[in-house]
Design an enzyme around this catalytic site. Structure first.
Site, PDB file in Angstrom:
ATOM      1  N   LYS A 248       0.810  -1.227   0.000  1.00 27.55           N
ATOM      2  CA  LYS A 248       0.000   0.000   0.000  1.00 27.55           C
ATOM      3  C   LYS A 248       0.844   1.279   0.000  1.00 27.55           C
ATOM      4  O   LYS A 248       0.439   2.294  -0.543  1.00 27.55           O
ATOM      5  CB  LYS A 248      -0.938   0.013   1.213  1.00 27.55           C
ATOM      6  CG  LYS A 248      -2.054  -1.000   1.135  1.00 27.55           C
ATOM      7  CD  LYS A 248      -3.009  -0.835   2.304  1.00 27.55           C
ATOM      8  CE  LYS A 248      -4.061  -1.927   2.292  1.00 27.55           C
ATOM      9  NZ  LYS A 248      -5.062  -1.743   3.351  1.00 27.55           N
TER      10      LYS A 248
ATOM     11  N   GLY B 124      -0.647  -0.798  17.257  1.00 26.39           N
ATOM     12  CA  GLY B 124      -0.008  -0.864  15.939  1.00 26.39           C
ATOM     13  C   GLY B 124       0.164   0.514  15.335  1.00 26.39           C
ATOM     14  O   GLY B 124      -0.563   1.465  15.692  1.00 26.39           O
TER      15      GLY B 124
ATOM     16  N   ALA C  38      -2.255   0.346   8.107  1.00 25.86           N
ATOM     17  CA  ALA C  38      -3.667   0.308   8.493  1.00 25.86           C
ATOM     18  C   ALA C  38      -3.924   1.289   9.633  1.00 25.86           C
ATOM     19  O   ALA C  38      -4.914   2.019   9.630  1.00 25.86           O
ATOM     20  CB  ALA C  38      -4.047  -1.104   8.909  1.00 25.86           C
TER      21      ALA C  38
ATOM     22  N   ARG D  23       5.056  -1.815  18.822  1.00 28.28           N
ATOM     23  CA  ARG D  23       6.310  -2.512  19.130  1.00 28.28           C
ATOM     24  C   ARG D  23       7.492  -1.601  18.821  1.00 28.28           C
ATOM     25  O   ARG D  23       8.421  -1.468  19.613  1.00 28.28           O
ATOM     26  CB  ARG D  23       6.359  -3.788  18.269  1.00 28.28           C
ATOM     27  CG  ARG D  23       7.575  -4.637  18.456  1.00 28.28           C
ATOM     28  CD  ARG D  23       7.455  -5.895  17.628  1.00 28.28           C
ATOM     29  NE  ARG D  23       7.307  -5.609  16.192  1.00 28.28           N
ATOM     30  CZ  ARG D  23       7.189  -6.554  15.263  1.00 28.28           C
ATOM     31  NH1 ARG D  23       7.178  -7.819  15.605  1.00 28.28           N
ATOM     32  NH2 ARG D  23       7.065  -6.226  13.989  1.00 28.28           N
TER      33      ARG D  23
ATOM     34  N   GLY E 154     -13.241  -6.668  11.142  1.00 30.58           N
ATOM     35  CA  GLY E 154     -12.922  -5.832   9.981  1.00 30.58           C
ATOM     36  C   GLY E 154     -13.818  -6.048   8.765  1.00 30.58           C
ATOM     37  O   GLY E 154     -13.548  -5.491   7.700  1.00 30.58           O
TER      38      GLY E 154
HETATM   39  P1  ATR Z   1      -0.497  -2.870   7.755  1.00 30.74           P
HETATM   40  O1  ATR Z   1      -0.321  -2.138   6.459  1.00 30.74           O
HETATM   41  O2  ATR Z   1      -1.515  -3.982   7.694  1.00 30.74           O
HETATM   42  O3  ATR Z   1      -0.744  -1.970   8.907  1.00 30.74           O
HETATM   43  P2  ATR Z   1       2.267  -3.065   8.502  1.00 30.74           P
HETATM   44  O4  ATR Z   1       2.494  -1.726   7.906  1.00 30.74           O
HETATM   45  O5  ATR Z   1       3.250  -4.131   8.266  1.00 30.74           O
HETATM   46  O6  ATR Z   1       0.874  -3.651   7.992  1.00 30.74           O
HETATM   47  O7  ATR Z   1       2.022  -2.864  10.064  1.00 30.74           O
HETATM   48  C1  ATR Z   1       1.787  -3.912  10.913  1.00 30.74           C
HETATM   49  C2  ATR Z   1       1.710  -3.384  12.357  1.00 30.74           C
HETATM   50  O8  ATR Z   1       1.599  -4.506  13.217  1.00 30.74           O
HETATM   51  C3  ATR Z   1       2.939  -2.638  12.796  1.00 30.74           C
HETATM   52  O9  ATR Z   1       2.563  -1.665  13.745  1.00 30.74           O
HETATM   53  C4  ATR Z   1       3.785  -3.727  13.454  1.00 30.74           C
HETATM   54  O10 ATR Z   1       4.661  -3.275  14.453  1.00 30.74           O
HETATM   55  P3  ATR Z   1       6.109  -2.669  14.077  1.00 30.74           P
HETATM   56  O11 ATR Z   1       5.867  -1.245  13.670  1.00 30.74           O
HETATM   57  O12 ATR Z   1       6.906  -2.809  15.307  1.00 30.74           O
HETATM   58  O13 ATR Z   1       6.629  -3.514  12.921  1.00 30.74           O
HETATM   59  C5  ATR Z   1       2.701  -4.542  14.105  1.00 30.74           C
HETATM   60  N1  ATR Z   1       3.152  -5.914  14.299  1.00 30.74           N
HETATM   61  C6  ATR Z   1       3.362  -6.846  13.340  1.00 30.74           C
HETATM   62  N2  ATR Z   1       3.784  -8.009  13.903  1.00 30.74           N
HETATM   63  C7  ATR Z   1       3.854  -7.783  15.237  1.00 30.74           C
HETATM   64  C8  ATR Z   1       4.240  -8.590  16.361  1.00 30.74           C
HETATM   65  N3  ATR Z   1       4.619  -9.857  16.208  1.00 30.74           N
HETATM   66  N4  ATR Z   1       4.187  -8.021  17.582  1.00 30.74           N
HETATM   67  C9  ATR Z   1       3.813  -6.735  17.748  1.00 30.74           C
HETATM   68  N5  ATR Z   1       3.439  -5.926  16.733  1.00 30.74           N
HETATM   69  C10 ATR Z   1       3.453  -6.442  15.490  1.00 30.74           C
END
Ligand code: ATR
Length: 291
Positions: free
Chosen positions: A73, A134, A138, A159, A255
């Site tokens: 995206k 997060g 999204a 995180r 969702g």
């Molecule tokens: P999307 O476009 O669906 O939001 P993304 O940009 O990859 O996908 O974001 C995923 C979110 O989930 C991020 O906030 C990610 O945290 P980081 O910024 O630290 O990467 C979070 N996320 C993904 N896997 C995770 C995990 N195992 N534990 C905690 N947070 C996680």
């Protein structure tokens, strides 16, 4: 009703990294059939290396438009001829419209999220508080919509704190009246913030298929019944997080409505047709039947 592919059939589709479980072809092909359009909607699973050629190919093959999903995206934006203002601010597109071989990028997740709250559930956002788990693409769309609708305060737990910090900085300049605070997902104030919030929204993939037992909340977090717990995940319908919230007596949302509302907005951009309430309700109902 037309269902045949012929020399005039228009093509739309979805481009993503892992779309085996996508529900978009079902949604769009149902709409195309409902409105008797000679178009079809197909899945295109590609790697990041293939993204530039795939987008270039939309022009060459005169594909009418595509949805863009995780994880492309953000990256797709750079290949657009034009990007709508709100999508530029969010930093992500989920819809491309091919207008005479010029590619225009939009983000219909914004409308999708807003309609899922305002129209269907009549949930008020103005003056409320939200905790968002997060800070990815999204989350950016959700936080943007919440700010636009006049939310008072948002606490982002992520995180990677830096990513939440970028949202805080950028969005403060667009929406100075909204207080955005950022915390690490492990911060001990999470319980306090959750206790005092109106919305708790999971935007992480934790708990989505196939890792359905994961929960974005640390253990020992308690939820209360005044909460609206919203999980952007739509597969499975009830994540571990939503089951926990339901047990606590909170109102829960997955969702799926947002998915349908963003789809009908993309459909409108491609066809000029505003889907009637009836068919939208039917799509939401059909998705609710899936587990
Ligand atoms: P999307 O476009 O669906 O939001 P993304 O940009 O990859 O996908 O974001 C995923 C979110 O989930 C991020 O906030 C990610 O945290 P980081 O910024 O630290 O990467 C979070 N996320 C993904 N896997 C995770 C995990 N195992 N534990 C905690 N947070 C996680």
């Amino acid at each position: 009703m037309k269902s045949k592919i012929d020399g005039k059939t228009g093509i739309m589709g979805i481009i993503g990294g892992n779309i085996k479980k996508t529900l978009s072809p079902f949604l769009h092909n149902t709409l195309l059939k409902h409105y008797s359009l000679n178009d079809c909607y197909l899945p295109f699973q590609i790697t990041i290396e293939q993204l530039p050629a795939a987008i270039k190919g939309l022009r060459a093959l005169n594909i009418k438009g595509v949805n863009i999903t995780v994880p492309y995206k953000e990256k797709s934006m750079e290949f657009m001829d034009k990007v709508e203002d709100s999508a530029v601010r969010v930093g992500a597109i989920n819809t491309i419209v091919n207008k005479d071989r010029l590619l225009h990028g939009y983000n219909t997740d914004l409308t999708g999220f807003k309609r899922s709250l305002l129209e269907d559930g009549e949930i008020k956002i103005k003056g409320k508080n939200a905790v968002v788990l997060g800070a990815g693409g999204a989350a950016r769309a959700i936080i943007y919509t919440l700010c636009q609708e006049g939310i008072k305060k948002i606490s982002i737990f992520n995180r990677t704190l830096d990513k939440a910090g970028t949202i805080q900085k950028e969005y403060h300049s667009f929406f100075p009246e909204c207080l955005i605070q950022i915390f690490s997902l492990k911060d001990s104030c999470l319980q306090n913030k959750i206790t005092g919030t109106d919305f708790l929204i999971n935007t992480t993939p934790l708990g989505s298929y196939p890792d359905i037992d994961l929960n974005p909340l640390p253990e020992n977090i308690t939820l209360n019944q005044n909460l609206i717990a919203y999980d952007l995940i739509y597969f499975p319908a009830k994540t571990s997080f939503l089951r926990q919230a339901e047990k606590a007596g909170a109102r829960i949302k997955n969702g799926r409505q947002m998915l349908v509302y963003q789809a009908v907005e993309s459909f409108y951009l491609w066809t000029g047709i505003r889907s009637e309430k009836e068919i939208v309700r039917q799509l939401i109902h059909d998705l609710d039947d899936e587990n």
